[in-house]
Design an enzyme around this catalytic site. Structure first.
Site, short mmCIF file in Angstrom:
data_model
loop_
_atom_site.label_atom_id
_atom_site.label_comp_id
_atom_site.label_asym_id
_atom_site.label_seq_id
_atom_site.Cartn_x
_atom_site.Cartn_y
_atom_site.Cartn_z
N GLU A 33 0.84 -1.32 -0.07
CA GLU A 33 0.00 0.00 0.02
C GLU A 33 0.91 1.21 -0.03
OE1 GLU A 33 -1.51 -0.10 4.61
OE2 GLU A 33 -2.07 -1.70 3.42
N LYS A 56 2.70 4.56 1.20
CA LYS A 56 3.14 5.20 2.28
C LYS A 56 2.47 6.51 2.41
CE LYS A 56 6.40 5.82 5.92
NZ LYS A 56 6.33 7.08 6.37
N ASP A 93 1.61 10.43 3.29
CA ASP A 93 2.43 11.62 3.77
C ASP A 93 1.61 12.54 4.72
OD1 ASP A 93 4.82 12.44 4.41
OD2 ASP A 93 5.26 13.36 2.46
N TYR A 132 -5.32 2.31 7.87
CA TYR A 132 -4.33 1.59 7.26
C TYR A 132 -3.91 0.27 8.29
CZ TYR A 132 -1.17 4.74 9.69
OH TYR A 132 -0.34 5.24 10.64
N LYS A 170 11.04 3.62 0.38
CA LYS A 170 10.95 5.15 0.07
C LYS A 170 11.14 5.34 -1.49
CE LYS A 170 10.03 7.52 3.19
NZ LYS A 170 10.94 7.88 4.78
N CYS A 206 15.96 42.03 -22.83
CA CYS A 206 16.01 40.78 -23.12
C CYS A 206 17.63 40.47 -23.03
CB CYS A 206 15.46 40.43 -24.58
SG CYS A 206 15.92 38.71 -25.00
N CYS A 208 18.55 38.95 -26.76
CA CYS A 208 18.53 39.76 -27.91
C CYS A 208 18.80 41.18 -27.68
CB CYS A 208 17.19 39.52 -28.90
SG CYS A 208 15.74 40.17 -28.23
N CYS A 238 9.93 39.21 -23.65
CA CYS A 238 10.87 39.86 -24.50
C CYS A 238 9.90 40.21 -25.78
CB CYS A 238 11.97 38.98 -25.13
SG CYS A 238 12.79 39.34 -26.57
N CYS A 253 14.58 37.66 -31.96
CA CYS A 253 15.11 36.97 -30.63
C CYS A 253 15.42 35.64 -31.10
CB CYS A 253 14.24 37.25 -29.61
SG CYS A 253 14.90 36.51 -28.02
S1 IVH Z 1 1.59 0.77 9.32
C1 IVH Z 1 3.14 -1.14 12.22
N1 IVH Z 1 0.83 1.78 6.86
O1 IVH Z 1 4.28 5.86 8.48
C2 IVH Z 1 3.23 -0.20 11.05
N2 IVH Z 1 1.85 3.27 8.39
O2 IVH Z 1 6.68 5.26 9.76
C3 IVH Z 1 2.93 1.24 11.34
N3 IVH Z 1 2.20 5.51 7.40
O3 IVH Z 1 3.20 6.45 11.98
C4 IVH Z 1 2.06 2.08 10.62
N4 IVH Z 1 1.19 5.31 5.33
O4 IVH Z 1 1.84 7.33 10.13
C5 IVH Z 1 1.41 2.06 7.98
N5 IVH Z 1 0.05 2.37 4.85
C6 IVH Z 1 0.84 2.78 5.85
C7 IVH Z 1 1.22 4.10 6.28
C8 IVH Z 1 1.90 4.29 7.36
C9 IVH Z 1 1.68 6.18 6.22
C10 IVH Z 1 2.76 6.34 8.43
C11 IVH Z 1 2.11 6.21 9.81
C12 IVH Z 1 3.31 5.97 10.85
C13 IVH Z 1 4.57 6.05 9.81
C14 IVH Z 1 5.54 4.95 10.20
#
Ligand code: IVH
Length: 676
Positions: free
Chosen positions: A118, A120, A122, A230, A320, A414, A417, A432, A438
């Site tokens: 899934e 990650k 932000d 999640y 990442k 410019c 030119c 310009c 030019c």
């Molecule tokens: S699982 C035990 N799933 O990442 C696992 N975390 O570095 C912990 N985060 O504090 C959470 N997307 O805020 C999980 N699909 C995802 C996530 C996720 C973002 C964040 C979460 C956590 C941090 C961990």
């Protein structure tokens, strides 16, 4: 006032309907009804509740935003710690993770390992506690053990249900997930804040975290926040949850909790990498920021066996994406001239690896943006490169500004030119005014000049023009008509024969129409229709060149902006020089004297049909010629047709002309008709 059973039933029904539509809209992203209809349901409930206050309950959809700010955040002890995730930055690190998982589980290296993959997200982690299906508490992650009570704020997030849907959920259920600010909401919020002179958010993550930590829920309610669940923390009482992570997430969705649609169950490292690559490609198109992918061992039994190390689970890892933001220094600020003449400030940077490539230039968009961000030479800045988007300077780190860091202003001339740089009233982009003169604008201007609807030089494509411009053989459109066979033969992939052909089509393009010629000049705001209108109105170039802005504005469809552009173009000496040279080299068009308006042009009231191939004029040119003189061109011959202009290989139209007794003209006849 006592509430009748019928009224109570009505309010219950409204709440159920609203919850259902919330679920469709937020959790499933698949609304059943238009927003206006939803608003009506909501208003009906509000009306009912204000008439009968005893109907109001804390889980009513009307009760998201509380009235009173809290004075301080309470603390929440997490019954199960909220963990963090280990990181993998490379494929090798992912392989290491996978190997450790297999080793711990005593599985062979070729075992079929199933992962839930899934994005990650932000944003900021939250814990949502539901008791008997009602949201009773929201908390931040804090240090993982102790968080802050933000119940009043999570209640304002519309995608977080105040009450779970359906049945079968545990008596106590802790849903964990990420609260985030979608990109569009973030941009819109910052734009508004900037306009109002208020503080902007640095990135969507800070925006989410900051919004959740407001004492006044009304402030949080105004922030465009969203949430994806999640995982599950506490789950007590009632039926037990499924035994796979992926199925638990599906189950949460059925209970009305919003989960991320970009989830996949994959096998082994190769499955993980496929997901990583595909999500990486789509990253910029997603509505929210992600900074990587999370892989979780899907089987809960295996998760339990694997356990934790320090504060992170052994069964999950965050893979990442390359960082999209990095710090570097501004070595210089220069101005670049784009193909359309836009003068753009560019920061020359100390090279830095960001978004997967080394970046040494970043755009500052325009002069207002440069000053708003107050970027100066010598500053340390955050650069951002998201996907294939041009790297940009996000902001300055003011604490790191050296003494004497230099501010930069828009140049008056410019840098390519030397022509005047102009910035229209209320416009952000400076340009310009050099036009064809030019070098920066040359290639684009030339491509336009030779394009099919302009001078129509067959065989002179974009690649060739680039080559001719970089080798300095072409500076202005007039140079096209000075090209010799030898110039062309020296170019890549240009044989004798194609050189010959090109010379021939350059020659043929000299016979044109005034409308095409005007369009070809690439005067800003003068498209094909405007060029046609100008040609028909003036008939001769000289008249147009000397027309005042006022006079130009008198022509149909020409407003002050276009009139000013036309005037500015003909006020540039070098533009007039180019035109003079073009005519000298033989570019020509039929001129005429439109006595008064088009209504009494020479061919006014006459209907023409074209057929066959004319010796010199293309179909479009002949059409332009007729229209410029007030005539009308139609597609088929009828009783109403006045003239058929026929060239070689004329077909059935010629036969029809004879049938209807329509006069047949050749190219020469047409010309004399227009010019006499
Ligand atoms: S699982 C035990 N799933 O990442 C696992 N975390 O570095 C912990 N985060 O504090 C959470 N997307 O805020 C999980 N699909 C995802 C996530 C996720 C973002 C964040 C979460 C956590 C941090 C961990």
């Amino acid at each position: 006032m006592t509430v009748s059973a019928a009224t109570r039933k009505k309010s219950d029904s409204l709440r159920d309907q609203i919850r259902h539509h919330n679920y469709r809209y937020h959790a499933l992203d698949d609304p059943e009804i238009p927003d206006a209809e939803y608003d009506r349901l909501m208003r009906d409930l509000q009306d009912l509740e204000s008439e009968y206050p005893e109907l109001v309950s804390p889980d009513s959809p009307t009760q998201r935003v509380g009235d009173t700010p809290i004075s301080a955040f309470g603390t929440v002890q997490h019954e199960l710690p909220m963990l963090s995730l280990g990181n993998a930055f490379t494929e090798a690190e992912l392989h290491d993770f996978h190997r450790r998982v297999l080793d711990r589980l005593d599985l062979s290296a070729d075992a079929d390992m199933v992962y839930a993959a899934e994005p990650k997200l932000d944003g900021a982690a939250v814990s949502l506690l539901y008791e008997n299906g009602l949201l009773v508490r929201g908390a931040t992650r804090g240090d993982g053990t102790t968080g802050e009570d933000i119940t009043h704020n999570v209640r304002t997030i519309e995608s977080i249900p105040l009450r779970l849907l359906g049945a079968g959920y545990p008596r106590r259920l802790e849903v964990r997930g990420e609260v985030f600010m979608p990109k569009a909401g973030f941009d819109a919020y910052n734009k508004k804040a900037r306009k109002a002179g208020e503080k902007t958010f640095v990135n969507p993550r800070n925006a989410a975290a900051g919004s959740l930590r407001q004492l006044d829920p009304k402030l949080t309610a105004r922030r465009p926040l969203d949430m994806f669940a999640y995982s599950v923390g506490i789950a007590e009482g009632g039926k037990s949850l499924p035994d796979r992570h992926s199925e638990i997430i599906d189950q949460l969705q059925e209970w009305g909790v919003k989960v991320c649609p970009e989830r996949r169950v994959v096998r082994g490292v190769s499955g993980c990498l496929d997901f990583y690559a595909s999500l990486g490609e789509r990253r910029d198109g997603l509505a929210y920021e992600i900074d990587g992918v999370v892989y979780k061992v899907d089987s809960l039994a295996m998760q339990n066996e694997l356990g934790f190390v320090s504060r992170a689970p052994r069964w999950a890892i965050a893979h990442k994406f390359p960082a999209q933001e990095e710090l570097t220094e501004v070595e210089a600020i220069e101005f670049q001239v784009g193909r359309t003449g836009a003068v753009t400030p560019v920061a020359r940077l100390k090279p830095v690896f960001v978004g997967g490539v080394t970046v040494s230039n970043a755009t500052l968009h325009n002069i207002d943006e440069l000053h708003r961000k107050d970027v100066r030479v010598g500053d340390t800045v955050i650069v951002r490169r998201a996907g294939d988007v041009i790297p940009e300077v996000v902001r300055v780190i003011p604490q790191r500004r050296p003494k004497g860091a230099r501010r930069v202003e828009l140049p008056g001339e410019c840098p390519v030119c030397g022509s005047h740089v102009e910035r229209g009233e209320g416009e952000t982009v400076a340009r310009c005014t050099g036009g064809l003169f030019c070098a920066a604008q040359r290639a684009e201007a030339l491509k336009h000049f030779v394009s099919r609807r302009a001078l129509d030089v067959e065989g002179l494509g974009a690649k060739l023009i680039e080559q001719l411009v970089t080798t300095a053989r072409l500076k202005t459109p007039a140079d096209i008509f000075r090209l010799r066979r030898e110039d062309l033969e020296e170019l890549e992939r240009m044989g004798e024969k194609s050189a010959d052909n090109l010379i021939r089509s350059i020659e043929a393009s000299k016979a044109t129409t005034l409308a095409r010629f005007l369009f070809a000049l690439g005067i800003r705001e003068v498209g094909e229709a405007t060029a046609g209108g100008l040609a028909a109105h003036y008939g001769r170039l000289e008249k147009l060149v000397t027309a005042s802005e006022d006079e130009l504005q008198g022509i149909q469809d020409i407003g002050p902006v276009v009139a000013a552009r036309i005037r500015a173009f003909f006020d540039e000496e070098h533009n007039l020089n180019v035109i003079a040279r073009l005519r000298e080299y033989g570019v020509e068009w039929p001129e005429f004297d439109p006595t008064g308006t088009k209504k009494d042009g020479k061919l006014s009231g006459k209907t023409f049909v074209l057929t066959g191939t004319l010796p010199n004029l293309t179909r479009d040119q002949a059409k332009d010629l007729i229209q410029a003189a007030g005539g009308k061109v139609t597609g088929s011959v009828s009783k109403k047709t006045d003239y058929l202009v026929a060239g070689a290989k004329a077909g059935s139209k010629l036969a029809n002309a004879e049938k209807f007794d329509v006069a047949v003209l050749n190219e020469g006849d047409l010309r004399s008709l227009v010019e006499k």
